[in-house]
Design an enzyme around this catalytic site. Structure first.
Site, short mmCIF file in Angstrom:
data_model
loop_
_atom_site.label_atom_id
_atom_site.label_comp_id
_atom_site.label_asym_id
_atom_site.label_seq_id
_atom_site.Cartn_x
_atom_site.Cartn_y
_atom_site.Cartn_z
N LYS A 196 0.82 -1.22 0.00
CA LYS A 196 0.00 0.00 0.00
C LYS A 196 0.85 1.26 0.00
O LYS A 196 0.52 2.23 -0.67
CB LYS A 196 -0.94 0.02 1.21
CG LYS A 196 -2.12 -0.94 1.07
CD LYS A 196 -3.17 -0.63 2.13
CE LYS A 196 -4.28 -1.69 2.10
NZ LYS A 196 -5.22 -1.51 3.24
N LYS A 227 -5.55 -11.51 -5.99
CA LYS A 227 -6.78 -11.67 -5.18
C LYS A 227 -7.83 -10.65 -5.62
O LYS A 227 -7.50 -9.55 -6.07
CB LYS A 227 -6.47 -11.53 -3.69
CG LYS A 227 -6.16 -10.13 -3.26
CD LYS A 227 -6.21 -9.95 -1.74
CE LYS A 227 -5.89 -8.49 -1.43
NZ LYS A 227 -5.72 -8.17 -0.04
N LYS A 267 -11.13 -4.56 -3.87
CA LYS A 267 -11.81 -3.36 -4.34
C LYS A 267 -10.83 -2.36 -4.94
O LYS A 267 -11.23 -1.47 -5.67
CB LYS A 267 -12.62 -2.72 -3.22
CG LYS A 267 -11.75 -2.31 -2.05
CD LYS A 267 -12.55 -1.81 -0.88
CE LYS A 267 -11.63 -1.52 0.29
NZ LYS A 267 -11.04 -2.74 0.90
#
Ligand code: TYM
Length: 332
Positions: A112, A195, A198
Site C-alpha cells: 500500500k 486476489k 476493491k
C-alpha cells in the site's frame, strides 16, 4: 464457550465476493458454536483518506450487510470499533512493544505504501497491524476467521501476545487464524492470479454483493479463462477456470470434483453461465434485506449501541489488566 472475533472494513459501498467467501461465510455458522464478536473497523478505514460523510454512511451499510447475511445480534456481539475506545488504548501499549523493523516487514503495508508513495502513506497505515492485534487480543478469542491476506497480520498479533505475556505476565490468549480451505483466497475475474480486491485497477474483475445482479452475471461471463477447452481444477495452469469452479462450488454447496464430473464434454460457456446463475440466486435477495435494515436507522443504532456496550464489558477488563501490568496508576 470459546470465543471468535473478526472484522471487516467499511471502505466501499458493498462487500465483495472475496470478503463473503473467504471470511463472512464462516462468521454466520460460527455464531452458533462460539461466543462471537464481529465488528466494523472504522479506525482502520481512516488509515487512508476518507470522506467523513461517506465513512459514516458506509459504516451503516456495512452493519446492514452483516445483518442481511445472517449475523444475528441475539447470538453475536456486533459493534463499531470507534465506539469501543479500548481498541485505540490497547493499540498504544502494543505499539510500544512492536519493533520498527517488525512492522516494516508487513507485506500489506509495503504494497500500500509503495502505491501511495512514502510521503503520502501515513503512520496510521504503518501501525495498522498493531491496531488489528489490539482488536483481537482485547477479546481473548481462540479463533479469528479471516481470509488468506490477513495471515501475516494474525502472526504478528500472536507474536505480540506472546511477547507481552512473557514480559509482563500472562494476559492474552494466543489466537489462531481460521480459514476455509479452498475459499481463503478468491481471485480477480480479469486477473485470476491476483486476489479479488476493491482496489484492483479495473472493476471488471470484482463482484460486489450489492451490485445489480445483471452486472455481476455479465462480469462472471466475461471472466478470463485460458486457451484450452477442458474444465478441470488446476490453480497453476488454469487459474481462471479454477476460480470459477471455486466460486460455484462455494455458492452451490457442491464439491469441485462433483462439478468437474458434470462438465465432461461441456465448455467454458456452460461453466460461466451456471456460475452466474448461482451467484444471481445468492445476491438477488440481499439488496432488499440491506435496504430493510437501512430503512430503520433507529433500530440499527440500537443494535450497534448494545453491541458496543457488550464489547466494552469484555474489552475494559482486558485493558485494565494490561494497564496494571505495565505500571499505570489505577483508573477512576
Ligand atoms: P478487509 O476488510 O480487507 O476484509 C474482510 C475479510 O475479507 C477477507 N478477504 C478475502 N478473502 C478471500 N478472498 C479475497 N479476495 C478476499 N479479500 C478480502 C479478508 O481476509 C478479511 O477476513 N484488517 C482487516 C480488518 C480487521 C480485522 C481485525 C480482521 C481489522 N481488525 C481484527 C480480523 C480481526 C481487513 O482489512 O479486512
Amino acid at each position: 464457550r470459546h470465543r471468535v472475533l473478526s472484522g471487516i472494513q467499511p471502505t466501499a459501498d458493498s462487500f465483495h465476493l472475496g470478503n463473503y467467501l473467504g471470511a463472512l461465510a464462516q462468521w454466520v455458522p460460527l455464531q452458533d458454536e462460539f461466543d462471537a464478536f464481529y465488528f466494523i473497523p472504522d479506525l482502520h478505514a481512516i488509515t487512508v483518506p476518507q470522506d467523513p460523510k461517506e465513512l459514516r454512511r458506509r459504516t451503516k451499510v456495512a452493519a446492514a450487510q452483516l445483518l442481511a447475511l445472517g449475523i444475528d445480534p441475539a447470538k453475536s456481539t456486533l459493534f463499531v470499533q470507534s465506539q469501543v475506545p479500548e481498541h485505540a488504548q490497547l493499540a498504544w501499549v502494543l505499539n510500544c512493544i512492536t519493533g520498527f523493523g517488525e512492522a516494516s516487514r508487513m507485506t500489506q503495508f509495503k504494497d500500500k505504501s509503495a502505491k501511495q508513495g512514502t510521503e503520502a502513506a501515513t503512520v496510521g497505515l504503518f501501525t495498522y497491524p498493531v491496531l488489528m492485534a489490539a482488536d483481537i487480543l482485547l477479546y481473548r478469542p481462540q479463533r479469528v476467521p479471516v481470509g488468506e491476506d490477513q495471515r501475516q497480520h494474525l502472526e504478528m498479533a500472536r507474536d505480540l501476545a506472546q511477547r507481552f505475556n512473557s514480559r509482563f505476565g500472562k494476559s492474552f490468549v494466543i489466537p489462531e487464524a481460521q480459514m476455509i480451505k479452498g475459499t481463503s483466497k478468491i481471485y480477480d475475474l480479469q486477473d485470476p492470479t491476483s486476489k479479488m480486491s476493491k482496489s484492483a485497477a479495473s472493476e471488471a474483475g470484482l463482484i460486489n454483493l450489492l451490485d445489480d445482479p445483471k452486472v455481476s452475471a455479465k462480469r462472471i461471463k466475461s471472466a478470463v479463462t485460458d486457451n484450452e477447452r477442458e474444465i478441470r481444477f488446476d490453480r497453476e495452469a488454469k487459474p481462471g477456470v479454477s476460480n470459477l469452479l471455486t466460486i460455484q462450488s462455494a455458492l452451490s454447496g457442491r464439491s469441485v470434483d462433483d462439478l468437474v464430473r458434470g462438465y465432461e464434454g461441456k465448455g467454458y460457456g456452460d461453466l460461466k453461465s451456471d456460475t452466474a446463475d448461482v451467484l444471481v440466486d445468492f445476491v438477488t435477495p440481499l439488496k432488499a434485506k440491506v435496504d430493510g435494515y437501512l430503512a430503520d436507522p433507529a433500530e440499527l443504532d440500537r443494535i450497534l449501541e448494545a453491541g458496543a456496550e457488550r464489547a466494552r464489558e469484555v474489552s475494559s477488563r482486558t485493558l485494565a489488566t494490561v494497564y496494571d501490568k505495565v505500571g499505570f496508576l489505577p483508573q477512576k
